[in-house]
Design a protein around this motif. Structure first.
Motif, PDB file in Angstrom:
ATOM      1  N   ARG A  92       1.287  -1.312  -0.109  1.00 61.43           N
ATOM      2  CA  ARG A  92      -0.455  -0.006  -0.012  1.00 61.43           C
ATOM      3  C   ARG A  92       1.287   1.446   0.238  1.00 61.43           C
ATOM      4  O   ARG A  92       0.551   2.191  -0.648  1.00 61.43           O
ATOM      5  CB  ARG A  92      -1.001  -0.458   1.382  1.00 61.43           C
ATOM      6  N   GLN A  93       1.422   1.588   1.048  1.00 63.97           N
ATOM      7  CA  GLN A  93       2.726   2.044   0.724  1.00 63.97           C
ATOM      8  C   GLN A  93       3.349   3.183  -0.381  1.00 63.97           C
ATOM      9  O   GLN A  93       3.303   3.575  -0.996  1.00 63.97           O
ATOM     10  CB  GLN A  93       3.503   2.309   2.471  1.00 63.97           C
ATOM     11  N   LYS A  94       4.294   1.076  -1.203  1.00 60.12           N
ATOM     12  CA  LYS A  94       4.506   1.472  -2.639  1.00 60.12           C
ATOM     13  C   LYS A  94       3.718   2.741  -3.714  1.00 60.12           C
ATOM     14  O   LYS A  94       4.206   3.060  -4.297  1.00 60.12           O
ATOM     15  CB  LYS A  94       5.309   0.277  -3.172  1.00 60.12           C
ATOM     16  N   ILE A  95       2.458   1.440  -3.629  1.00 57.93           N
ATOM     17  CA  ILE A  95       1.042   2.482  -4.266  1.00 57.93           C
ATOM     18  C   ILE A  95       0.961   3.783  -3.862  1.00 57.93           C
ATOM     19  O   ILE A  95       1.139   4.375  -4.940  1.00 57.93           O
ATOM     20  CB  ILE A  95      -0.440   2.233  -4.277  1.00 57.93           C
ATOM     21  N   ARG A  96       1.125   4.546  -2.554  1.00 60.99           N
ATOM     22  CA  ARG A  96       1.011   5.856  -2.749  1.00 60.99           C
ATOM     23  C   ARG A  96       2.291   6.486  -2.853  1.00 60.99           C
ATOM     24  O   ARG A  96       1.581   7.345  -3.735  1.00 60.99           O
ATOM     25  CB  ARG A  96       1.116   5.568  -0.984  1.00 60.99           C
ATOM     26  N   ASP A  97       3.061   5.903  -2.305  1.00 57.51           N
ATOM     27  CA  ASP A  97       4.654   7.083  -2.965  1.00 57.51           C
ATOM     28  C   ASP A  97       4.471   7.245  -4.594  1.00 57.51           C
ATOM     29  O   ASP A  97       4.822   7.709  -4.487  1.00 57.51           O
ATOM     30  CB  ASP A  97       5.511   6.320  -2.216  1.00 57.51           C
ATOM     31  N   MET A  98       4.907   5.529  -5.254  1.00 61.04           N
ATOM     32  CA  MET A  98       5.081   5.721  -6.667  1.00 61.04           C
ATOM     33  C   MET A  98       3.338   6.260  -7.405  1.00 61.04           C
ATOM     34  O   MET A  98       4.313   7.347  -8.400  1.00 61.04           O
ATOM     35  CB  MET A  98       4.771   4.673  -7.042  1.00 61.04           C
ATOM     36  N   TYR A  99       2.456   6.521  -6.307  1.00 59.35           N
ATOM     37  CA  TYR A  99       1.186   7.382  -7.909  1.00 59.35           C
ATOM     38  C   TYR A  99       0.569   8.816  -7.100  1.00 59.35           C
ATOM     39  O   TYR A  99       0.192   9.079  -7.746  1.00 59.35           O
ATOM     40  CB  TYR A  99       0.092   6.023  -7.807  1.00 59.35           C
ATOM     41  N   GLY A 100       1.619   8.720  -6.588  1.00 59.93           N
ATOM     42  CA  GLY A 100       1.323  10.341  -5.274  1.00 59.93           C
ATOM     43  C   GLY A 100      -0.118   9.946  -5.098  1.00 59.93           C
ATOM     44  O   GLY A 100      -1.012  11.177  -4.849  1.00 59.93           O
ATOM     45  N   VAL A 101      -0.532   9.518  -3.881  1.00 59.89           N
ATOM     46  CA  VAL A 101      -2.224   9.018  -3.743  1.00 59.89           C
ATOM     47  C   VAL A 101      -2.251   8.546  -2.782  1.00 59.89           C
ATOM     48  O   VAL A 101      -1.086   8.113  -1.887  1.00 59.89           O
ATOM     49  CB  VAL A 101      -2.587   7.631  -4.758  1.00 59.89           C
ATOM     50  N   THR A 102      -3.452   8.827  -2.107  1.00 57.87           N
ATOM     51  CA  THR A 102      -3.563   9.233  -0.207  1.00 57.87           C
ATOM     52  C   THR A 102      -4.606   7.930   0.034  1.00 57.87           C
ATOM     53  O   THR A 102      -4.280   6.887   0.934  1.00 57.87           O
ATOM     54  CB  THR A 102      -3.794  10.615   0.263  1.00 57.87           C
ATOM     55  N   GLU A 103      -5.392   7.653  -0.771  1.00 59.77           N
ATOM     56  CA  GLU A 103      -6.535   6.576  -0.834  1.00 59.77           C
ATOM     57  C   GLU A 103      -5.755   5.414  -2.007  1.00 59.77           C
ATOM     58  O   GLU A 103      -5.165   6.132  -3.132  1.00 59.77           O
ATOM     59  CB  GLU A 103      -7.862   6.762  -1.267  1.00 59.77           C
ATOM     60  N   ILE A 104      -5.994   3.875  -1.258  1.00 59.99           N
ATOM     61  CA  ILE A 104      -5.688   2.542  -2.437  1.00 59.99           C
ATOM     62  C   ILE A 104      -6.741   2.869  -3.391  1.00 59.99           C
ATOM     63  O   ILE A 104      -7.891   2.514  -2.716  1.00 59.99           O
ATOM     64  CB  ILE A 104      -5.655   2.058  -1.595  1.00 59.99           C
ATOM     65  N   PRO A 105      -6.921   3.137  -4.492  1.00 57.12           N
ATOM     66  CA  PRO A 105      -7.513   2.600  -5.393  1.00 57.12           C
ATOM     67  C   PRO A 105      -8.389   0.910  -5.021  1.00 57.12           C
ATOM     68  O   PRO A 105      -7.721  -0.067  -4.939  1.00 57.12           O
ATOM     69  CB  PRO A 105      -6.858   2.241  -6.545  1.00 57.12           C
ATOM     70  N   GLU A 106     -10.060   1.267  -5.341  1.00 60.35           N
ATOM     71  CA  GLU A 106     -10.547  -0.182  -4.817  1.00 60.35           C
ATOM     72  C   GLU A 106     -10.003  -1.361  -5.131  1.00 60.35           C
ATOM     73  O   GLU A 106     -10.362  -2.138  -4.560  1.00 60.35           O
ATOM     74  CB  GLU A 106     -12.205   0.390  -4.484  1.00 60.35           C
TER      75      GLU A 106
END
Ligand SMILES: Nc1ncnc2c1ncn2[C@@H]1O[C@H](COP(=O)(O)OP(=O)(O)O)[C@@H](O)[C@H]1O
Ligand SMILES: [Mg+2]
Length: 323
Positions: A92-106
């Motif tokens: 989750r953290q990597k997704i947030r970092d890589m894509y600059g999002v705060t919410e993880i897409p469903e």
């Protein structure tokens, strides 16, 4: 066992495989005990999701890291579920970092959640813990009480698949590199840098798999023993396992026959027919085992009159295994 270890003094890693319930945990622990008695600093590691070392040592060690059970003898039982949760959070953290999002897409969240149910996740967590222990432990010997063989072998197969996969990506990445600058300009926020991060991730997973896979194939430092009992199904299972191991180029150091009713019992007066029949059946299968696997037999351990639990009983198992 004694002969094998004495004539292969460089053995550092010892693995026990086999179907559940036949004696992997018991024999792993007995081996660790014997080595510890012989001045080696030893850790016994259980990869079984069931809390098995906790049972045999009669001490709660699950999820507690390396616990000293006797001088030089340490036990480690990892909490694979907790590790998986940590993985998921990392992802989750990597997704947030890589894509600059705060919410993880469903869709991602669904995927992350469902991945926890994958048996491969538990295996991955286990192998991770093994590698971590082997690279940082500082022990003379590492005893691995392995999960049932099917999983372990399948996982090694994954190492090869992942290899091919990573190589493909590296190749593609190199080609793309020629257009790298253009691509990053086009994607607006360093598309290739993201790709590289994913590549690093795959390389990291691959390196861990490679480590285990090399370790398991290294006959000088690793011994792999397979446990069975004198009954039909375990014999058939062992034959299949041997074929599987040779297909994966995993050398087997030997087999150990466990839970053998002592034939001496027959010398006692009034032996019940039930026991006599069991002993006769086992002796029949002992013959089969001898014919099938003769030169591979490294030990025969009797059936004890109670479950071997606690150091006193473990020492008795060790005595018969290292006779
Ligand atoms: N030689 C033996 N004599 C008596 N009981 C045994 C012996 N070996 C194992 N057991 C018992 O059989 C059960 C299964 O053994 P265990 O070592 O936990 O197997 P595994 O780890 O392969 O599932 C345990 O309850 C253990 O105490
Ligand atoms: Mg076990």
């Amino acid at each position: 066992m004694r002969e094998y270890l004495e004539s292969n003094p460089q053995i550092k890693y010892i693995l026990f495989g086999g179907k559940g319930g036949l004696g992997k945990t018991t024999l792993s622990t007995a081996t660790a005990y014997w080595l510890a008695k012989n001045e080696k600093k030893v850790v016994v590691f259980s990869t079984d999701p069931q809390a098995s070392l906790t049972d045999i040592f009669e001490t709660k060690i699950f999820g507690k890291g390396e616990v000293e059970m006797a001088p030089n003898l340490y036990a480690l039982e990892i909490d694979a579920d907790k590790r998986i949760e940590e993985y998921q959070e990392e992802i989750r953290q990597k997704i947030r970092d890589m894509y600059g999002v705060t919410e993880i897409p469903e869709e991602c969240e669904d995927y992350i959640k469902s991945s926890a149910a994958e048996p491969a996740m538990a295996e991955s967590a286990t192998f991770d813990a093994m590698v971590q222990l082997m690279t940082t432990g500082g022990y003379n010997n590492y005893i691995f009480d392995m999960m049932p063989h099917g999983h372990a072998v399948r996982f090694l197969g994954m190492a090869e698949i992942l290899d091919t996969w990573v190589n493909k990506i590296v190749e593609t990445r190199k080609k793309a590199g020629e257009y790298g600058d253009v691509a990053s300009v086009l994607s607006g926020k360093g598309g290739l840098a993201e790709e590289d991060q994913m590549l690093n991730e795959l390389e990291f997973i691959r390196s861990r798999l490679d480590f285990v896979s090399k370790m398991m194939r290294d006959k000088t430092h690793t011994a792999f023993f397979y446990v069975l009992i004198p009954e039909l199904m375990p014999i058939l299972d062992t034959k299949k396992a041997l074929e599987m191991f040779s297909a994966f180029n995993i050398p087997l150091s030997g087999i150990i026959v466990n839970q053998v009713y002592p034939v001496e019992l027959l010398e006692q007066p009034n032996v019940p027919a039930f026991l006599r029949n069991r002993i006769a059946m086992q002796q029949g299968y002992m013959k089969t085992i001898d014919e099938e696997f003769g030169p591979l037999i490294r030990g025969v351990v009797p059936m004890f009159d109670r479950e071997p639990k606690g150091l006193e009983m473990i020492s008795r198992v060790a005595e018969s295994l290292f006779r």
